[in-house]
Motif scaffolding. Sequence first.
Motif, mmCIF file in Angstrom:
data_model
loop_
_atom_site.group_PDB
_atom_site.id
_atom_site.type_symbol
_atom_site.label_atom_id
_atom_site.label_comp_id
_atom_site.label_asym_id
_atom_site.label_seq_id
_atom_site.Cartn_x
_atom_site.Cartn_y
_atom_site.Cartn_z
ATOM 1 N N ILE A 1 0.841 -1.185 0.000
ATOM 2 C CA ILE A 1 0.000 0.000 0.000
ATOM 3 C C ILE A 1 0.884 1.245 0.000
ATOM 4 O O ILE A 1 0.601 2.199 -0.707
ATOM 5 N N LYS A 2 1.969 1.193 0.768
ATOM 6 C CA LYS A 2 2.882 2.332 0.811
ATOM 7 C C LYS A 2 3.455 2.610 -0.579
ATOM 8 O O LYS A 2 3.540 3.756 -0.999
ATOM 9 N N ALA A 3 3.831 1.555 -1.303
ATOM 10 C CA ALA A 3 4.394 1.727 -2.647
ATOM 11 C C ALA A 3 3.381 2.357 -3.586
ATOM 12 O O ALA A 3 3.728 3.210 -4.403
ATOM 13 N N ALA A 4 2.123 1.952 -3.488
ATOM 14 C CA ALA A 4 1.080 2.528 -4.337
ATOM 15 C C ALA A 4 0.882 4.009 -4.033
ATOM 16 O O ALA A 4 0.586 4.793 -4.932
ATOM 17 N N ARG A 5 1.068 4.387 -2.801
ATOM 18 C CA ARG A 5 0.956 5.804 -2.439
ATOM 19 C C ARG A 5 2.151 6.610 -2.936
ATOM 20 O O ARG A 5 2.031 7.794 -3.220
ATOM 21 N N LEU A 6 3.310 5.952 -3.045
ATOM 22 C CA LEU A 6 4.525 6.632 -3.493
ATOM 23 C C LEU A 6 4.646 6.711 -5.008
ATOM 24 O O LEU A 6 5.364 7.557 -5.529
ATOM 25 N N ASN A 7 3.987 5.819 -5.708
ATOM 26 C CA ASN A 7 4.145 5.739 -7.157
ATOM 27 C C ASN A 7 2.775 5.509 -7.790
ATOM 28 O O ASN A 7 2.184 4.442 -7.613
ATOM 29 N N ASP A 8 2.298 6.472 -8.541
ATOM 30 C CA ASP A 8 0.922 6.383 -9.052
ATOM 31 C C ASP A 8 0.755 5.458 -10.256
ATOM 32 O O ASP A 8 -0.350 5.274 -10.734
ATOM 33 N N ASN A 9 1.842 4.852 -10.750
ATOM 34 C CA ASN A 9 1.664 3.912 -11.855
ATOM 35 C C ASN A 9 1.624 2.457 -11.365
ATOM 36 O O ASN A 9 1.778 1.533 -12.149
ATOM 37 N N ILE A 10 1.420 2.267 -10.074
ATOM 38 C CA ILE A 10 1.329 0.932 -9.502
ATOM 39 C C ILE A 10 -0.138 0.574 -9.291
ATOM 40 O O ILE A 10 -0.904 1.347 -8.736
ATOM 41 N N GLN A 11 -0.498 -0.612 -9.763
ATOM 42 C CA GLN A 11 -1.796 -1.183 -9.429
ATOM 43 C C GLN A 11 -1.518 -2.476 -8.696
ATOM 44 O O GLN A 11 -0.765 -3.326 -9.183
ATOM 45 N N LEU A 12 -2.084 -2.629 -7.531
ATOM 46 C CA LEU A 12 -1.861 -3.801 -6.700
ATOM 47 C C LEU A 12 -3.180 -4.523 -6.499
ATOM 48 O O LEU A 12 -4.141 -3.943 -5.994
ATOM 49 N N ASP A 13 -3.235 -5.766 -6.942
ATOM 50 C CA ASP A 13 -4.396 -6.609 -6.714
ATOM 51 C C ASP A 13 -4.024 -7.630 -5.657
ATOM 52 O O ASP A 13 -3.122 -8.454 -5.873
ATOM 53 N N ILE A 14 -4.687 -7.567 -4.526
ATOM 54 C CA ILE A 14 -4.444 -8.486 -3.419
ATOM 55 C C ILE A 14 -5.490 -9.584 -3.496
ATOM 56 O O ILE A 14 -6.689 -9.311 -3.416
ATOM 57 N N ILE A 15 -5.030 -10.819 -3.653
ATOM 58 C CA ILE A 15 -5.926 -11.967 -3.696
ATOM 59 C C ILE A 15 -5.683 -12.736 -2.407
ATOM 60 O O ILE A 15 -4.722 -13.498 -2.288
ATOM 61 N N SER A 16 -6.531 -12.482 -1.426
ATOM 62 C CA SER A 16 -6.312 -13.068 -0.111
ATOM 63 C C SER A 16 -7.542 -12.840 0.755
ATOM 64 O O SER A 16 -8.456 -12.105 0.382
ATOM 65 N N TYR A 17 -7.531 -13.458 1.899
ATOM 66 C CA TYR A 17 -8.525 -13.146 2.913
ATOM 67 C C TYR A 17 -7.949 -12.017 3.752
ATOM 68 O O TYR A 17 -6.938 -12.202 4.433
ATOM 69 N N VAL A 18 -8.528 -10.846 3.653
ATOM 70 C CA VAL A 18 -8.032 -9.679 4.375
ATOM 71 C C VAL A 18 -9.008 -9.370 5.503
ATOM 72 O O VAL A 18 -10.200 -9.156 5.251
ATOM 73 N N PRO A 19 -8.517 -9.348 6.741
ATOM 74 C CA PRO A 19 -9.407 -9.033 7.861
ATOM 75 C C PRO A 19 -10.090 -7.678 7.678
ATOM 76 O O PRO A 19 -9.507 -6.747 7.111
ATOM 77 N N GLU A 20 -11.304 -7.599 8.151
ATOM 78 C CA GLU A 20 -12.132 -6.399 7.999
ATOM 79 C C GLU A 20 -11.415 -5.125 8.438
ATOM 80 O O GLU A 20 -11.504 -4.093 7.782
ATOM 81 N N HIS A 21 -10.685 -5.177 9.553
ATOM 82 C CA HIS A 21 -10.044 -3.957 10.060
ATOM 83 C C HIS A 21 -8.920 -3.450 9.155
ATOM 84 O O HIS A 21 -8.491 -2.318 9.277
ATOM 85 N N TYR A 22 -8.441 -4.279 8.216
ATOM 86 C CA TYR A 22 -7.448 -3.819 7.247
ATOM 87 C C TYR A 22 -8.092 -3.316 5.957
ATOM 88 O O TYR A 22 -7.456 -2.627 5.175
ATOM 89 N N ALA A 23 -9.341 -3.665 5.743
ATOM 90 C CA ALA A 23 -10.026 -3.277 4.506
ATOM 91 C C ALA A 23 -10.095 -1.757 4.356
ATOM 92 O O ALA A 23 -9.927 -1.230 3.259
ATOM 93 N N GLU A 24 -10.330 -1.047 5.450
ATOM 94 C CA GLU A 24 -10.389 0.423 5.382
ATOM 95 C C GLU A 24 -9.046 1.005 4.949
ATOM 96 O O GLU A 24 -8.996 1.957 4.179
ATOM 97 N N LEU A 25 -7.965 0.447 5.446
ATOM 98 C CA LEU A 25 -6.633 0.902 5.060
ATOM 99 C C LEU A 25 -6.426 0.719 3.565
ATOM 100 O O LEU A 25 -5.934 1.606 2.875
ATOM 101 N N VAL A 26 -6.820 -0.421 3.052
ATOM 102 C CA VAL A 26 -6.682 -0.703 1.626
ATOM 103 C C VAL A 26 -7.579 0.214 0.804
ATOM 104 O O VAL A 26 -7.172 0.729 -0.232
ATOM 105 N N ASP A 27 -8.800 0.436 1.277
ATOM 106 C CA ASP A 27 -9.730 1.311 0.553
ATOM 107 C C ASP A 27 -9.188 2.727 0.392
ATOM 108 O O ASP A 27 -9.525 3.419 -0.562
ATOM 109 N N SER A 28 -8.332 3.161 1.307
ATOM 110 C CA SER A 28 -7.801 4.527 1.247
ATOM 111 C C SER A 28 -6.578 4.645 0.331
ATOM 112 O O SER A 28 -6.095 5.739 0.100
#
Length: 172
Positions: A1-28
């Motif tokens: 997520i930090k890399a995506a914030r630092l570089n706008d040409n990055i698209q990161l697709d996470i294929i995993s079970y992500v706990p609900e409390h981390y979903a907000e972080l990813v959404d931002s």
Amino acid sequence: IKAARLNDNIQLDIISYVPEHYAELVDSAPGVNIHEAKYSRAEIWDKFMQHADVLLLPTYVESFGMVALEALSFGMAIIATDIYALPEMVNKKNGALISPPIEIWKDYLAFGLHFRLNDIAEVVRSLDTEVFENNLADEICKLARSKEALFLARQASVTLFKERFISNAPTC
């Protein structure tokens, strides 16, 4: 997520079970998408891997790493955790290995937390992962900043796959 914030040409697709409390972080985070881990191998190839340049495998607990081997065969650069068999598939030419913040394996031997895998989720939640996250972001950004470095890493994956995993395959 930090890399995506630092570089706008990055698209990161996470294929995993992500706990609900981390979903907000990813959404931002721009360019970061979570996909529930419900796909078959063929669907993962069709929807994600055939369009991807780099496989990120920042796992703390891994055995062989079949997804890394598949990424090699598809000619993807790989950034992974330096554990168990992953160093067989990732080197400085085709990507990067990052030291994990916990030890489960010492080379190929079970070590430390391996004997407490039932407690691993609790242990991971208590970790300070800032150094690990910064190292991961740095490696992602290195490849994202240089098309030439990315191209060479992808070529090195194909070469490594052919030399290490195809040329040694048994014949009938």
